[in-house]
Write an enzyme that holds these catalytic residues in place. Structure first.
Site, PDB file in Angstrom:
ATOM      1  N   SER A   1       8.756   4.556   4.861  1.00 23.14           N
ATOM      2  CA  SER A   1       9.758   3.664   4.294  1.00 23.14           C
ATOM      3  C   SER A   1       9.454   3.409   2.831  1.00 23.14           C
ATOM      4  O   SER A   1       8.405   3.814   2.324  1.00 23.14           O
ATOM      5  CB  SER A   1       9.796   2.348   5.082  1.00 23.14           C
ATOM      6  OG  SER A   1       8.505   2.001   5.525  1.00 23.14           O
TER       7      SER A   1
ATOM      8  N   HIS B   1       4.804  -7.168   0.330  1.00 19.56           N
ATOM      9  CA  HIS B   1       4.479  -8.462  -0.264  1.00 19.56           C
ATOM     10  C   HIS B   1       5.276  -8.677  -1.543  1.00 19.56           C
ATOM     11  O   HIS B   1       5.755  -7.714  -2.159  1.00 19.56           O
ATOM     12  CB  HIS B   1       2.985  -8.539  -0.559  1.00 19.56           C
ATOM     13  CG  HIS B   1       2.128  -8.445   0.670  1.00 19.56           C
ATOM     14  ND1 HIS B   1       1.320  -9.469   1.100  1.00 19.56           N
ATOM     15  CD2 HIS B   1       1.961  -7.437   1.576  1.00 19.56           C
ATOM     16  CE1 HIS B   1       0.689  -9.102   2.204  1.00 19.56           C
ATOM     17  NE2 HIS B   1       1.066  -7.862   2.516  1.00 19.56           N
TER      18      HIS B   1
ATOM     19  N   ASP C   1       0.888  -1.158   0.000  1.00 23.19           N
ATOM     20  CA  ASP C   1       0.000   0.000   0.000  1.00 23.19           C
ATOM     21  C   ASP C   1       0.926   1.208   0.000  1.00 23.19           C
ATOM     22  O   ASP C   1       1.694   1.408   0.960  1.00 23.19           O
ATOM     23  CB  ASP C   1      -0.860   0.030   1.264  1.00 23.19           C
ATOM     24  CG  ASP C   1      -2.016  -0.954   1.229  1.00 23.19           C
ATOM     25  OD1 ASP C   1      -2.006  -1.851   0.370  1.00 23.19           O
ATOM     26  OD2 ASP C   1      -2.920  -0.820   2.074  1.00 23.19           O
TER      27      ASP C   1
END
Length: 635
Positions: free
Chosen positions: A586, A498, A442
């Site tokens: 990040s 992911h 996301d």
């Protein structure tokens, strides 16, 4: 006597025309920024194949749970409009309308946000609703008004009711009604036809000197039955023929803007400008996001002017006081929330030579110590007290309904920060097709088909290179001319990352380094090299469809750690969790081998405008060569 009367009639007619056009324009120019079809944004040309019609959206009013002075904003695609401010009431009435251009491949989802207008503080969003304009018309074709629940952005609880009406005019209707709208501008006696004098005034309003000099000739050409007047059908026929042979419309008779457009787009422009005579207030335009539009004054226009010309890019990273990204799902611009004091501090450090010297003289160690200290603090039981205020600040950007566990499950702030989501919250595009890569996080995404593109449009560090990014312990040769995708996670985002591809984890390589912020203010700085100097871990994933993929997890200011839940030799499916970042912002960077992936066009187009795209885990990223057909996942 006769000449005097004739002169007076002529002056009266001209005065009437000037007043009528002035009235039209005054409705368009009621506030700064609303002087063109879409405020500060020029109309983009639309092809006949993509033109789906014109929607007329009306915000009628609302029922709220307490009294205040209210305003409503409509965000649609890359434009935002606002109503006026109501009286102090719990049942505000706006009767504000706006015409919206509908495109077959464009947005159809409109977001309506309602703000309370506290004069002592900034205006506060209370609730919102979303509606698909095309579905609304299909489902409620005969409805003049429909009610929608207004949802609290933080809790999704119902906080009020919104009353909206909408009609969509298809392309055939738009073309059919065009002549009628044009005729009505100068049809002073409202008999549905144009006399020669009215026709003459119309030619003058079109701003074409040649057409104005040929008024008699054009009038005769239009008056097919020779009855001394021009009907709607006769005017439509004339405009159609002339626009093909020798265009007679140079200027919009409503807003006065020069029309350097083809026939279709000139018609669209004038239709959007035209006042339908409903008596409703026209919403003010020229805003980028509902948050900007909610302010009671025109939002620091000098800081936003570089955003006004969309065809040359939204360079929001280093120079704007607010970061604007585009939501891929809704195709709507969204303002990223960040404290203004932090923006000023980052600009002072990362956008100046003085700041660079500070970095060289020990500030790097300060950032390291600060991040470690903050990381430990966020693992204490006391830190859980910060969760409610964090949710309040990001209340319209964190959806707790997606979170796997209830709020009282999290005993520290970091437990909440690395929260898991419910199964199925992030569908994976084309799950059974390994030749389709997906978003790894996301995030706010930037994608470039080549590394050269990334340095031209986004990364401004003087020493950025693939070799520098991957470090000396990774063979960078296969990636040197490859494609680059940057996934930037903001503090409010889901912070687990992911796998974007299916394959086998070949190895992990840790690279020590600094902890600069990964905010665009630093990434766009020519004085530092965020991605090649920050602490990072490189994961090499071997795949059948894309060759080797370098997955680079980059630490940043306030990020206590980068944790992985996979090990060397593991087989991962695209969408499988690889790890997570602890507290802070990040970034993940994926580097693909040259000619191994064809990145989706919308992502490349936004990135070429220096505009980050808001995406979620599992959205399609691109397909492997030579397979280029897209797989579409339903939102």
């Amino acid at each position: 006597m006769g000449n005097g009367t004739s002169t007076e009639t002529k002056e009266s007619r001209r005065s009437k025309m000037r007043q009528k056009i002035k009235n039209f324009r005054s409705r368009r120019l009621r506030r700064p920024g609303s002087g063109s079809v879409s405020g500060l944004v020029s109309q983009r040309s639309v092809s006949a194949e993509d033109f789906a019609g014109i929607a007329l959206l009306t915000l009628i009013g609302a029922e709220m749970k307490f009294k205040d002075k209210w305003l409503a904003c409509v965000s649609f695609g890359e434009q935002t409009f606002r109503s006026g401010i109501s009286d102090s009431t719990d049942k505000p009435i706006w009767n504000s309308e706006k015409k919206l251009l509908m495109e077959k491949n464009g947005p159809s989802l409109a977001r309506i946000s309602v703000f309370e207008t506290n004069r002592l503080l900034k205006n506060n969003i209370i609730g919102y609703c979303e509606l698909d304009l095309l579905e609304f018309v299909v489902q409620e074709p005969d409805s003049t008004c429909k009610s929608f629940d207004l949802l609290d952005p933080a809790s999704s609880n119902v906080v009020g009711t919104m009353f909206i009406s909408c009609s969509v005019e298809d392309p055939v209707e738009t073309e059919t009604c065009f002549a009628k709208r044009i005729l009505s501008i100068v049809d002073y006696d409202e008999d549905g036809t144009l006399s020669f004098s009215e026709f003459s005034d119309l030619m003058n309003a079109f701003g074409n000197v040649v057409a104005a000099d040929k008024k008699e000739e054009l009038f005769k050409a239009a008056d097919l039955n020779g009855d001394g007047s021009v009907t709607i059908d006769e005017l439509a026929a004339l405009l159609a023929v002339q626009q093909e042979q020798e265009p007679i419309i140079n200027s919009c008779p409503v807003c006065g803007e020069a029309l350097q457009l083809d026939k279709l787009n000139a018609m669209i422009h004038m239709t959007l400008c035209f006042d339908e005579g409903t008596g409703n207030q026209t919403m003010t335009g020229g805003f980028l996001t509902d948050r900007q539009a909610s302010y009671g004054w025109m939002f620091k226009l000098s800081e936003w002017t570089h955003l006004s010309t969309y065809d040359v890019g939204l360079n929001t990273g280093s120079s704007a006081s607010h970061i604007v990204v585009i939501d891929r799902k809704t195709k709507r611009l969204v303002e990223e929330l960040i404290d203004s004091k932090i923006v000023m501090s980052m600009r002072a450090i990362y956008q100046s030579k003085i700041g660079l010297r500070l970095m060289d003289q020990g500030a790097k160690e300060i950032l390291q110590n600060l991040s470690e200290k903050q990381g430990k603090k966020m693992n204490t039981v006391e830190s859980a007290q910060n969760i409610p205020s964090f949710l309040e600040f990001f209340k319209d950007q964190i959806n707790m309904a997606e979170v796997k566990y209830p709020l009282d499950h999290f005993k520290t702030f970091n437990e909440f920060f690395i929260r898991e989501l419910k199964p199925g919250a992030r569908p994976i595009a084309c799950m059974d097709q390994d030749d389709v890569a997906v978003s790894a996080a996301d995030c706010r995404l930037m994608a470039f088909q080549s590394v050269d593109d990334s340095t031209r449009f986004w990364i401004k560090g003087r020493k950025f290179s693939i070799k520098g990014l991957l470090g000396k312990d990774v063979n960078s040769d296969p990636f040197l001319d490859g494609s680059l995708v940057i996934f930037r996670l903001a503090p409010q985002d889901y912070h687990r990352f992911h796998s974007p591809v299916t394959g086998v984890i070949e190895k992990f390589v840790n690279v020590s380094g600094s902890l600069y912020t990964v905010n665009p203010i630093a990434v766009n700085s020519k004085y530092c090299n965020v991605f090649t100097e920050n602490k990072r871990t490189i994961v090499i994933i071997s795949t059948e469809e894309f060759g080797k993929v370098a997955f680079v997890a980059i630490g940043a200011t306030m990020v206590g750690s980068i944790a992985f839940v996979r090990k060397e030799g593991d087989h991962v499916k695209k969408g499988d969790e690889l790890g997570y970042f602890s507290f802070g912002g990040s970034t993940v960077i994926c580097v693909f081998e040259k000619d191994s992936i064809k990145i989706d066009e919308d992502l490349l187009a936004n990135s070429a405008r220096s505009l980050e795209t808001l995406v979620t885990v599992g959205m399609q990223l691109g397909v492997s060569f030579p397979k280029l057909e897209n797989c579409v996942i339903e939102p």
